[in-house]
Design an enzyme around this catalytic site. Structure first.
Site, PDB file in Angstrom:
ATOM      1  N   HIS A 285     110.923  52.037  26.901  1.00  0.00           N
ATOM      2  CA  HIS A 285     110.888  50.579  26.703  1.00  0.00           C
ATOM      3  C   HIS A 285     110.951  50.203  25.218  1.00  0.00           C
ATOM      4  CE1 HIS A 285     109.137  50.456  30.810  1.00  0.00           C
ATOM      5  NE2 HIS A 285     108.357  51.445  30.402  1.00  0.00           N
TER       6      HIS A 285
HETATM    7  C1  BDR Z   1     104.934  48.951  27.667  1.00  0.00           C
HETATM    8  O1  BDR Z   1     103.649  49.451  28.037  1.00  0.00           O
HETATM    9  C2  BDR Z   1     103.311  50.547  27.251  1.00  0.00           C
HETATM   10  O2  BDR Z   1     102.676  51.547  28.003  1.00  0.00           O
HETATM   11  C3  BDR Z   1     104.587  51.038  26.606  1.00  0.00           C
HETATM   12  O3  BDR Z   1     104.292  51.608  25.362  1.00  0.00           O
HETATM   13  C4  BDR Z   1     105.420  49.795  26.495  1.00  0.00           C
HETATM   14  O4  BDR Z   1     105.171  49.108  25.288  1.00  0.00           O
HETATM   15  C5  BDR Z   1     105.829  48.999  28.879  1.00  0.00           C
HETATM   16  O5  BDR Z   1     105.279  48.229  29.905  1.00  0.00           O
END
Ligand code: BDR
Ligand code: CA
Length: 364
Positions: A285
C-alpha cells in the site's frame, strides 16, 4: 538522491540532535525535485516506501515523522531510523509526535507486521539521533520555511498531521499538496468490514485532516489512495526474485543488507497475506502512495465528498463516500479509483534493486 552517492553529511547538522530550523538550513530548493515529508508507522510496507523514496532521484526527502499505528510510536521511530540507515540516509531528520490517537486507545497490529513491525528482519539498533522537535512542529516549521513547496505524504494514522493542522490552521495553504494512504472507498475494509487500518486507528484525526485539507477554497484537494487501488500493488515472490537478481544478489540466499532485509521482512508479510487474503504475496500500500506523490499519473482520481464515520456501531472509521452526489456538497478529496500497478511494480523493483546494489558493499 543519486543512487550510489552514499550517506550525505550536510553542513550544520549536529550528529547528536536536531533543532528547529534544521530543514531550512539543510535544503535549498532543488529544481525538478519534489520536496517530501513522509509520515509513517513503520511497518513493513512503510519501510518499503522509505526505500523507494530514497531510491527515487526526483524525491527530495526532507524529513520523516513517526505516528503510532502498526507498532507503538517509539518502535516506529526505531524502525524508521534503522531502515534509513540501511538505505544510507542517516542524515535525515526523524521526529516523534503524539504517541496515541486523538481520542481512542492505541491499537497495534503485530499479526500483520510482526511484534517489532519489521517481520522476521533484524536490523542493527539505530544510531542516528531522534529529532528534538515534535512531529507537528517539524511539519509546521518546514511548511512555513518553504511555503507552497512541500508535499506531505501520510502512510500512517493521521494523528501527527491532525495535531499539526489544529496548531496551525494555515497548514493546508502552506503545503503544496497532501497525499494520503488511507481509507476504503468502494472496496471492503481490511480491519473492519468497511474500514481501512490507518483511518480505523485514529478516525478523529482523519476527520480533522479531511475537513481542513478539503476546504473548497484551497487550490488543491488531498489525494487519497485507499484499498481500492493499493490492493492492486501486489508484490509476489517473483518480484522479489527479480529485484534480488537485478541487484546482483539471490533472494534464496541473500548477501547484501537491503536484499536480506527485504527477504526477511516480506516473508512475514507474505505469510500474513497468505493467511488472511488468500495469496502468498503482499499488498504494498504505502510504496504505491509514495510513488503517486512523485508521479500522480500513476493513478486516476475522482473528486468526491468523503466523511469519516465516528459514531458507527460497526462502521467507525469508514470513509463514507458520496458517489452519487446525494449530499450536494463540494468535493473534499481526490479519491484514487484506478492505478497503473504494472508500471509502479516495475519501477519499485528497478529502483529498490539499484539502491540495494549501491549499498551492497556497505556495512550496516
Ligand atoms: C495501511 O495499514 C498499515 O498496516 C500499512 O502500513 C498501510 O499503511 C494499509 O491499510
Ligand atoms: Ca503504514
Amino acid at each position: 538522491m543519486a543512487i550510489g552517492a552514499g550517506p550525505r553529511k550536510t553542513g550544520g547538522v549536529s550528529q547528536t540532535g536536531y533543532g528547529a530550523g534544521t530543514i531550512a538550513r539543510m535544503h535549498s530548493a532543488l529544481p525538478g525535485r519534489v520536496p517530501l515529508i513522509v509520515d509513517v508507522d513503520t511497518g513493513i510496507d512503510d519501510s518499503l516506501a522509505l526505500l523507494y523514496a530514497v531510491a527515487s532521484d526526483e524525491a527530495e526527502l526532507l524529513a520523516v515523522t513517526c505516528s503510532a499505528g502498526n507498532v507503538d510510536a517509539r518502535q516506529v521511530a526505531e524502525n524508521t531510523r534503522a531502515v534509513l540507515e540501511l538505505a544510507g540516509r542517516p542524515d535525515l531528520e526523524v521526529a516523534l509526535g503524539r504517541e496515541v490517537p486523538l481520542a481512542r486507545p492505541l491499537e497495534t497490529t503485530p499479526e500483520t507486521h510482526g511484534p517489532r513491525g519489521i517481520g522476521y528482519a533484524e536490523l542493527p539498533p539505530a544510531r542516528m539521533p531522534l529529532s528534538t522537535r515534535h512531529s507537528a512542529d517539524l511539519i509546521i516549521e518546514a511548511a512555513r520555511a518553504r511555503p507552497g513547496e512541500i508535499t506531505m505524504v501520510t502512510l500512517a494514522p493521521l494523528t501527527n498531521l491532525a495535531v499539526a493542522v489544529l496548531r496551525e490552521p494555515a497548514l493546508p495553504r502552506l503545503l503544496r499538496r497532501l497525499v494520503v494512504m488511507g481509507g476504503s472507498y468502494r472496496s471492503p475494509g481490511n480491519t473492519a468490514p468497511t474500514t481501512e487500518w490507518n483511518v480505523y486507528v485514529d478516525p478523529e484525526a482523519a476527520r480533522v485532516v479531511f475537513a481542513a485539507f478539503g476546504d473548497p477554497s484551497l487550490p488543491a484537494r488531498p489525494l487519497a489512495l485507499g484499498l481500492d487501488v493499493t490492493e492492486r500493488a501486489k508484490l509476489t515472490p517473483e518480484h522479489l526474485e527479480r529485484l534480488a537478481a537485478l541487484a546482483g544478489d539471490d533472494a534464496a540466499a541473500p548477501k547484501s543488507p537491503i536484499i536480506r532485509y527485504l527477504v526477511d521482512a516480506l516473508r512475514f508479510y507474505m505469510e500474513f497475506h497468505s493467511r488472511y487474503d488468500g495469496f502468498y504475496g503482499a499488498f504494498i500500500h504505502d510504496p504505491l502512495a509514495l510513488a503517486a506523490s512523485l508521479d500522480p499519473a500513476l493513478v486516476r482520481a475522482e473528486a468526491l465528498t468523503v466523511e469519516v464515520e465516528l459514531g458507527g456501531t460497526f462502521t467507525t472509521g469508514e470513509t463514507v463516500t458520496d458517489w452519487r452526489r446525494v449530499w450536494r456538497k463540494a468535493p473534499n478529496v481526490d479519491v484514487a479509483v484506478e492505478a497503473d500497478a504494472t508500471t509502479f511494480m516495475n519501477r519499485f523493483v528497478e529502483r529498490v534493486a539499484r539502491l540495494a546494489a549501491a549499498r551492497a558493499g556497505v556495512a550496516s
